[in-house]
Scaffold this motif. Structure first.
Motif, PDB file in Angstrom:
ATOM      1  N   UNK A 179       1.373   2.057  -5.201  1.00 15.55           N
ATOM      2  CA  UNK A 179       2.528   1.426  -4.781  1.00 15.55           C
ATOM      3  C   UNK A 179       2.813   2.662  -3.940  1.00 15.55           C
ATOM      4  N   UNK A 180       2.276   3.283  -3.349  1.00 14.97           N
ATOM      5  CA  UNK A 180       2.448   3.780  -2.368  1.00 14.97           C
ATOM      6  C   UNK A 180       2.062   3.437  -0.863  1.00 14.97           C
ATOM      7  N   UNK A 181       0.528   2.147  -1.563  1.00 17.47           N
ATOM      8  CA  UNK A 181      -0.176   1.433   0.139  1.00 17.47           C
ATOM      9  C   UNK A 181       0.332   0.063  -0.009  1.00 17.47           C
ATOM     10  N   UNK A 182       1.198   0.319  -1.223  1.00 17.83           N
ATOM     11  CA  UNK A 182       2.141  -1.719  -1.578  1.00 17.83           C
ATOM     12  C   UNK A 182       3.480  -1.438  -0.295  1.00 17.83           C
ATOM     13  N   UNK A 183       4.186   0.333  -0.497  1.00 23.76           N
ATOM     14  CA  UNK A 183       5.429   0.587   0.381  1.00 23.76           C
ATOM     15  C   UNK A 183       5.309   0.893   1.999  1.00 23.76           C
ATOM     16  N   UNK A 184       3.820   1.148   1.636  1.00 24.32           N
ATOM     17  CA  UNK A 184       4.137   0.894   3.465  1.00 24.32           C
ATOM     18  C   UNK A 184       3.279  -0.261   4.072  1.00 24.32           C
TER      19      UNK A 184
ATOM     20  N   UNK B 278       2.459  -7.906  -3.310  1.00 22.92           N
ATOM     21  CA  UNK B 278       3.918  -7.736  -4.068  1.00 22.92           C
ATOM     22  C   UNK B 278       2.899  -7.592  -5.307  1.00 22.92           C
ATOM     23  N   UNK B 279       1.296  -7.518  -5.371  1.00 22.29           N
ATOM     24  CA  UNK B 279       0.113  -7.027  -6.385  1.00 22.29           C
ATOM     25  C   UNK B 279      -0.612  -6.045  -5.954  1.00 22.29           C
ATOM     26  N   UNK B 280      -1.358  -5.237  -7.007  1.00 25.12           N
ATOM     27  CA  UNK B 280      -1.992  -4.903  -6.633  1.00 25.12           C
ATOM     28  C   UNK B 280      -3.723  -5.083  -5.841  1.00 25.12           C
ATOM     29  N   UNK B 281      -3.685  -6.636  -6.931  1.00 23.42           N
ATOM     30  CA  UNK B 281      -4.680  -7.711  -5.453  1.00 23.42           C
ATOM     31  C   UNK B 281      -4.904  -8.100  -4.311  1.00 23.42           C
ATOM     32  N   UNK B 282      -3.728  -7.945  -3.828  1.00 20.08           N
ATOM     33  CA  UNK B 282      -3.401  -7.995  -2.285  1.00 20.08           C
ATOM     34  C   UNK B 282      -4.332  -6.453  -1.606  1.00 20.08           C
ATOM     35  N   UNK B 283      -3.404  -5.587  -2.385  1.00 18.56           N
ATOM     36  CA  UNK B 283      -4.206  -4.621  -1.869  1.00 18.56           C
ATOM     37  C   UNK B 283      -5.640  -4.232  -1.122  1.00 18.56           C
ATOM     38  N   UNK B 284      -6.221  -4.389  -2.734  1.00 19.16           N
ATOM     39  CA  UNK B 284      -7.440  -4.647  -3.482  1.00 19.16           C
ATOM     40  C   UNK B 284      -8.284  -5.287  -2.331  1.00 19.16           C
ATOM     41  N   UNK B 285      -8.220  -6.591  -1.790  1.00 19.14           N
ATOM     42  CA  UNK B 285      -8.513  -8.248  -1.329  1.00 19.14           C
ATOM     43  C   UNK B 285      -8.653  -7.280   0.294  1.00 19.14           C
TER      44      UNK B 285
ATOM     45  N   UNK C  51      -7.312   3.522   6.661  1.00 23.40           N
ATOM     46  CA  UNK C  51      -6.196   2.472   7.689  1.00 23.40           C
ATOM     47  C   UNK C  51      -5.200   2.179   7.216  1.00 23.40           C
ATOM     48  N   UNK C  52      -5.334   1.519   6.016  1.00 24.07           N
ATOM     49  CA  UNK C  52      -4.109   0.431   5.611  1.00 24.07           C
ATOM     50  C   UNK C  52      -2.402   1.837   5.905  1.00 24.07           C
TER      51      UNK C  52
END
Length: 81
Positions: A7-12, A26-33, A65-66
Motif C-alpha cells: 500500500x505504501x508503494x502504491x501511494x508512491x 491499482x493492484x499488488x500484481x502491478x507492483x510485483x511485475x 528504487x520504486x
C-alpha cells in the motif's frame, strides 16, 4: 513482512495522479511485475538507481528504487481513448 508495504508503494506510484483520474497502479500484481522486471535488469548488469549495499538482493534494490521515486511505472494502454 515486506517494508515498505504494498500500500505504501502504491501511494508512491500514484502520488501525482489527480483525484478522479485513473490510477497508475491499482493492484499488488502491478507492483510485483514492475519490481521483478527491474530486478532482472539489475541482475543483467544495469546499475542500481539507489545506493545498494554489498550483497543486497536485486529485488530489494528494485523496491527501494520504486519507494524513492527513482523508478516509474507507466500505465498500460487499455485501448480506451
Amino acid at each position: 513482512m515486506l517494508h515498505p508495504s504494498y500500500t505504501d508503494l502504491m501511494k508512491v506510484v500514484n502520488k501525482d495522479v489527480e483525484e478522479g483520474d485513473t490510477k497508475v497502479v491499482n493492484s499488488r500484481y502491478s507492483i510485483v511485475m514492475a519490481t521483478s522486471k527491474r530486478a532482472r535488469q539489475i541482475i543483467d548488469g544495469d546499475l542500481p538507481l539507489v545506493n545498494a549495499r554489498a550483497g543486497e538482493k536485486p529485488l530489494s534494490v528494485a523496491i527501494e528504487e520504486l519507494n524513492e521515486g527513482k523508478l516509474k511505472i507507466l500505465a498500460e494502454n487499455t485501448g480506451e481513448e
